[in-house]
Scaffold this motif. Sequence first.
Motif, short mmCIF file in Angstrom:
data_model
loop_
_atom_site.label_atom_id
_atom_site.label_comp_id
_atom_site.label_asym_id
_atom_site.label_seq_id
_atom_site.Cartn_x
_atom_site.Cartn_y
_atom_site.Cartn_z
N GLY A 191 -8.17 -14.40 -47.35
CA GLY A 191 -8.29 -13.45 -46.25
C GLY A 191 -7.88 -12.04 -46.57
O GLY A 191 -8.55 -11.09 -46.18
N TYR A 192 -6.77 -11.88 -47.29
CA TYR A 192 -6.32 -10.52 -47.60
C TYR A 192 -7.30 -9.82 -48.51
O TYR A 192 -7.50 -8.61 -48.39
CB TYR A 192 -4.93 -10.56 -48.23
CG TYR A 192 -3.88 -11.06 -47.28
CD1 TYR A 192 -3.52 -10.32 -46.17
CD2 TYR A 192 -3.26 -12.28 -47.48
CE1 TYR A 192 -2.57 -10.77 -45.28
CE2 TYR A 192 -2.31 -12.75 -46.60
CZ TYR A 192 -1.97 -12.00 -45.49
OH TYR A 192 -1.03 -12.45 -44.62
N ALA A 193 -7.91 -10.55 -49.41
CA ALA A 193 -8.90 -9.94 -50.29
C ALA A 193 -10.17 -9.60 -49.53
O ALA A 193 -10.94 -8.73 -49.95
CB ALA A 193 -9.22 -10.89 -51.45
N MET A 245 -7.72 -6.27 -54.97
CA MET A 245 -8.31 -6.25 -53.63
C MET A 245 -7.23 -6.40 -52.55
O MET A 245 -7.27 -5.73 -51.51
CB MET A 245 -9.36 -7.35 -53.50
CG MET A 245 -10.61 -7.08 -54.32
SD MET A 245 -11.81 -8.41 -54.21
CE MET A 245 -12.49 -8.11 -52.59
N ILE A 246 -6.26 -7.28 -52.78
CA ILE A 246 -5.17 -7.46 -51.82
C ILE A 246 -4.35 -6.18 -51.73
O ILE A 246 -3.98 -5.74 -50.64
CB ILE A 246 -4.30 -8.68 -52.21
CG1 ILE A 246 -5.11 -9.97 -52.04
CG2 ILE A 246 -3.02 -8.73 -51.38
CD1 ILE A 246 -4.44 -11.19 -52.62
N ALA A 247 -4.05 -5.57 -52.88
CA ALA A 247 -3.28 -4.32 -52.88
C ALA A 247 -4.03 -3.22 -52.15
O ALA A 247 -3.44 -2.43 -51.40
CB ALA A 247 -2.96 -3.90 -54.31
N SER A 248 -5.34 -3.15 -52.34
CA SER A 248 -6.16 -2.15 -51.65
C SER A 248 -6.10 -2.32 -50.14
O SER A 248 -5.94 -1.34 -49.39
CB SER A 248 -7.61 -2.25 -52.13
OG SER A 248 -8.46 -1.48 -51.34
N ALA A 249 -6.21 -3.55 -49.68
CA ALA A 249 -6.15 -3.82 -48.24
C ALA A 249 -4.77 -3.47 -47.69
O ALA A 249 -4.65 -2.85 -46.62
CB ALA A 249 -6.48 -5.28 -47.97
N LEU A 275 -2.56 -1.35 -48.89
CA LEU A 275 -2.37 0.11 -48.90
C LEU A 275 -3.14 0.78 -47.77
O LEU A 275 -2.63 1.70 -47.13
CB LEU A 275 -2.80 0.68 -50.26
CG LEU A 275 -2.57 2.16 -50.47
CD1 LEU A 275 -1.09 2.49 -50.35
CD2 LEU A 275 -3.09 2.58 -51.83
N SER A 276 -4.34 0.30 -47.51
CA SER A 276 -5.14 0.87 -46.42
C SER A 276 -4.45 0.68 -45.07
O SER A 276 -4.38 1.61 -44.26
CB SER A 276 -6.51 0.20 -46.40
OG SER A 276 -7.26 0.63 -45.30
N ILE A 277 -3.90 -0.50 -44.83
CA ILE A 277 -3.21 -0.76 -43.58
C ILE A 277 -1.92 0.04 -43.51
O ILE A 277 -1.57 0.60 -42.47
CB ILE A 277 -2.96 -2.27 -43.40
CG1 ILE A 277 -4.29 -2.97 -43.12
CG2 ILE A 277 -1.97 -2.55 -42.29
CD1 ILE A 277 -4.22 -4.46 -43.08
N LEU A 278 -1.19 0.12 -44.62
CA LEU A 278 0.06 0.89 -44.65
C LEU A 278 -0.20 2.37 -44.36
O LEU A 278 0.52 2.99 -43.57
CB LEU A 278 0.75 0.73 -45.99
CG LEU A 278 2.07 1.49 -46.16
CD1 LEU A 278 3.10 1.00 -45.16
CD2 LEU A 278 2.59 1.35 -47.58
N LEU A 279 -1.24 2.93 -44.96
CA LEU A 279 -1.57 4.34 -44.71
C LEU A 279 -1.97 4.55 -43.25
O LEU A 279 -1.57 5.54 -42.64
CB LEU A 279 -2.71 4.80 -45.63
CG LEU A 279 -2.34 5.07 -47.08
CD1 LEU A 279 -3.59 5.37 -47.90
CD2 LEU A 279 -1.35 6.20 -47.18
N SER A 280 -2.74 3.64 -42.71
CA SER A 280 -3.18 3.78 -41.32
C SER A 280 -2.01 3.65 -40.35
O SER A 280 -1.97 4.34 -39.33
CB SER A 280 -4.24 2.74 -41.01
OG SER A 280 -4.66 2.88 -39.69
N ALA A 281 -1.06 2.78 -40.66
CA ALA A 281 0.10 2.61 -39.78
C ALA A 281 1.09 3.76 -39.91
O ALA A 281 1.81 4.08 -38.96
CB ALA A 281 0.80 1.30 -40.09
N SER A 282 1.12 4.40 -41.06
CA SER A 282 2.11 5.44 -41.31
C SER A 282 1.62 6.85 -41.04
O SER A 282 2.41 7.74 -40.74
CB SER A 282 2.58 5.37 -42.77
OG SER A 282 3.13 4.10 -43.04
N PHE A 283 0.33 7.08 -41.16
CA PHE A 283 -0.21 8.43 -41.02
C PHE A 283 -1.38 8.43 -40.06
O PHE A 283 -2.23 7.55 -40.11
CB PHE A 283 -0.67 8.97 -42.39
CG PHE A 283 0.38 8.88 -43.45
CD1 PHE A 283 1.57 9.59 -43.35
CD2 PHE A 283 0.19 8.07 -44.55
CE1 PHE A 283 2.54 9.50 -44.33
CE2 PHE A 283 1.16 7.97 -45.54
CZ PHE A 283 2.34 8.69 -45.43
#
Length: 192
Positions: A21-23, A121-125, A127-135
């Motif tokens: 799922g994360y990938a 792919m997991i790291a990309s997902a 990071l995308s969620i972390l960026l969206s939640a933080s900025f």
Amino acid sequence: MIYLELFWSFFQVGLFSIGGGYAAMPLIQTQVVDQHAWLTLNEFIDVITISQMTPGPIGINSATFVGIKIAGIGGALVATLGCVLPSCIIVLTLAHFYFKYQNLTAVRGILNGLRPAIIAMIASAGLSILLSASFAGGVLPASLADVSWIGILLFLAAFFILKKWKLNPVWVMIGCGIIGMFLYRFFGIPGR
């Protein structure tokens, strides 16, 4: 026509989401947010969050939630079938060949070669969620006013709690959701 688009979009997700799922999250985001614009990035993050909190795989839950939002119950069934069908076909085919050729070094080499791609792919997902939640907007901010300090604080607190005390992640998510609801209501959401 929308049923065919939902089926084909989630068929592609199911076909190419190697590693779980994360990938699959970047693939789902590409289909749902970028290509078809069925959801905004914030709605997509909400769907992923709900998909993680409900029983079942993230990809299937996401397909169901997106399908029901776009085309009701029929859309949910079609999107879910599209997500599941490639996996069923691939797993049955691979299981047959794996049991037949499992001792070959080429098979072991292929499986070892897939691991780094799955991790990326997991790291990309993540990071995308972390960026969206933080900025605000999911991109690095031009000013500190667009930084979601509450999101960063909740992320760090949840990470610390999970690593230090090994609490159940469901309780940590519920706690962060409740605390975030009050903090965002009191302090507001940056960039909005």
